[in-house]
Design a protein around this motif. Structure first.
Motif, mmCIF file in Angstrom:
data_model
loop_
_atom_site.group_PDB
_atom_site.id
_atom_site.type_symbol
_atom_site.label_atom_id
_atom_site.label_comp_id
_atom_site.label_asym_id
_atom_site.label_seq_id
_atom_site.Cartn_x
_atom_site.Cartn_y
_atom_site.Cartn_z
ATOM 1 N N THR A 12 0.848 -1.191 0.000
ATOM 2 C CA THR A 12 0.000 0.000 0.000
ATOM 3 C C THR A 12 0.888 1.248 0.000
ATOM 4 O O THR A 12 1.288 1.729 1.060
ATOM 5 C CB THR A 12 -0.911 0.012 1.240
ATOM 6 O OG1 THR A 12 -0.104 -0.187 2.390
ATOM 7 C CG2 THR A 12 -1.959 -1.077 1.180
ATOM 8 N N PRO A 13 1.205 1.766 -1.170
ATOM 9 C CA PRO A 13 2.069 2.942 -1.238
ATOM 10 C C PRO A 13 1.580 4.106 -0.380
ATOM 11 O O PRO A 13 2.390 4.838 0.194
ATOM 12 C CB PRO A 13 2.069 3.311 -2.727
ATOM 13 C CG PRO A 13 1.706 2.051 -3.431
ATOM 14 C CD PRO A 13 0.803 1.295 -2.500
ATOM 15 N N ALA A 14 0.274 4.292 -0.272
ATOM 16 C CA ALA A 14 -0.247 5.422 0.506
ATOM 17 C C ALA A 14 0.193 5.347 1.968
ATOM 18 O O ALA A 14 0.471 6.369 2.585
ATOM 19 C CB ALA A 14 -1.768 5.470 0.420
ATOM 20 N N LEU A 15 0.246 4.145 2.535
ATOM 21 C CA LEU A 15 0.704 4.005 3.916
ATOM 22 C C LEU A 15 2.197 4.252 4.024
ATOM 23 O O LEU A 15 2.665 4.871 4.991
ATOM 24 C CB LEU A 15 0.391 2.600 4.461
ATOM 25 C CG LEU A 15 -1.054 2.272 4.753
ATOM 26 C CD1 LEU A 15 -1.157 0.869 5.345
ATOM 27 C CD2 LEU A 15 -1.683 3.283 5.683
ATOM 28 N N ARG A 16 2.950 3.769 3.057
ATOM 29 C CA ARG A 16 4.416 3.907 3.118
ATOM 30 C C ARG A 16 4.868 5.351 3.012
ATOM 31 O O ARG A 16 5.867 5.729 3.625
ATOM 32 C CB ARG A 16 5.060 3.067 2.010
ATOM 33 C CG ARG A 16 4.931 1.575 2.244
ATOM 34 C CD ARG A 16 5.881 0.786 1.363
ATOM 35 N NE ARG A 16 5.767 1.089 -0.048
ATOM 36 C CZ ARG A 16 5.044 0.393 -0.920
ATOM 37 N NH1 ARG A 16 4.359 -0.653 -0.514
ATOM 38 N NH2 ARG A 16 5.011 0.727 -2.184
#
Length: 194
Positions: free
Chosen positions: A31-35
């Motif tokens: 999940t790029p948004a979390l990273r």
């Protein structure tokens, strides 16, 4: 009318909080948004996730609880979801998720809050059609982990919905289930022309 969100099991919430607090779990999540998010992440709006088994079967629909899904908020918007599942050892973090269902869940919950009737929100998955719905259960005092869709319940298909099913349009249970049953019934059983 406010939604009556059932409380998630405390161990399920703890498992999600532990995963969010783990730099490794967040960094390795798909999940790029979390990273890339800077700032605190918090789980909100836990929803029990039920699976509708054998939708093409006639009679009362059968569901089974498969877990709890939390919207993960970073700032003003949900960025991802986090799922907890029941294992033989109790509740455990399953995975983080991202994609169109994150905003679709958030949108459907906002829509449901504007309905004059009180409902208990749940998620209902229809694996045979790769479909997820917001299940608005009419019994707001029910255990969120149990039960089947009732006649007075609403099902709101989330986007992306299968072809021919309008996303974010509420349906009575019988109406949507009959449409789903027709989609899954082989043409030979419907009396196709010879």
């Amino acid at each position: 009318m406010p939604l009556h969100v059932p409380p998630a099991p405390a161990p399920a919430l703890r498992s999600v909080l532990t995963a969010l607090g783990s730099p490794t779990a967040v960094r390795e999540a798909p999940t790029p948004a979390l990273r890339v998010h800077q700032g605190p992440l918090r789980p909100e709006r836990p929803l029990p996730v039920h699976v509708l088994d054998d939708v093409s079967r006639r009679g009362t629909p059968r569901t089974r609880l498969t877990g709890w899904r939390f919207l993960i908020r970073g700032g003003e918007h949900a960025l991802a979801t986090a799922d907890a599942m029941l294992t033989p050892d109790g509740w455990a973090f399953s995975h983080f998720g991202e994609g169109p269902y994150v905003s679709a869940i958030e949108r459907a919950l906002h829509q449901a809050e504007s309905v004059p009737t009180a409902y208990q929100p749940r998620l209902l998955s229809v694996p045979e059609l790769y479909m997820l719905t917001l299940w608005l259960h009419e019994d707001i005092t029910a255990d969120g982990a149990e039960g089947c869709p009732a006649a007075g319940d609403l099902l709101v298909p989330l986007a992306p919905a299968p072809p021919g099913i309008a996303a974010h349009r509420p349906h009575r249970v019988a109406e949507l289930l009959s449409r789903l049953t027709l989609r899954l019934t082989p043409a030979s059983l419907l009396g196709s022309p010879a």
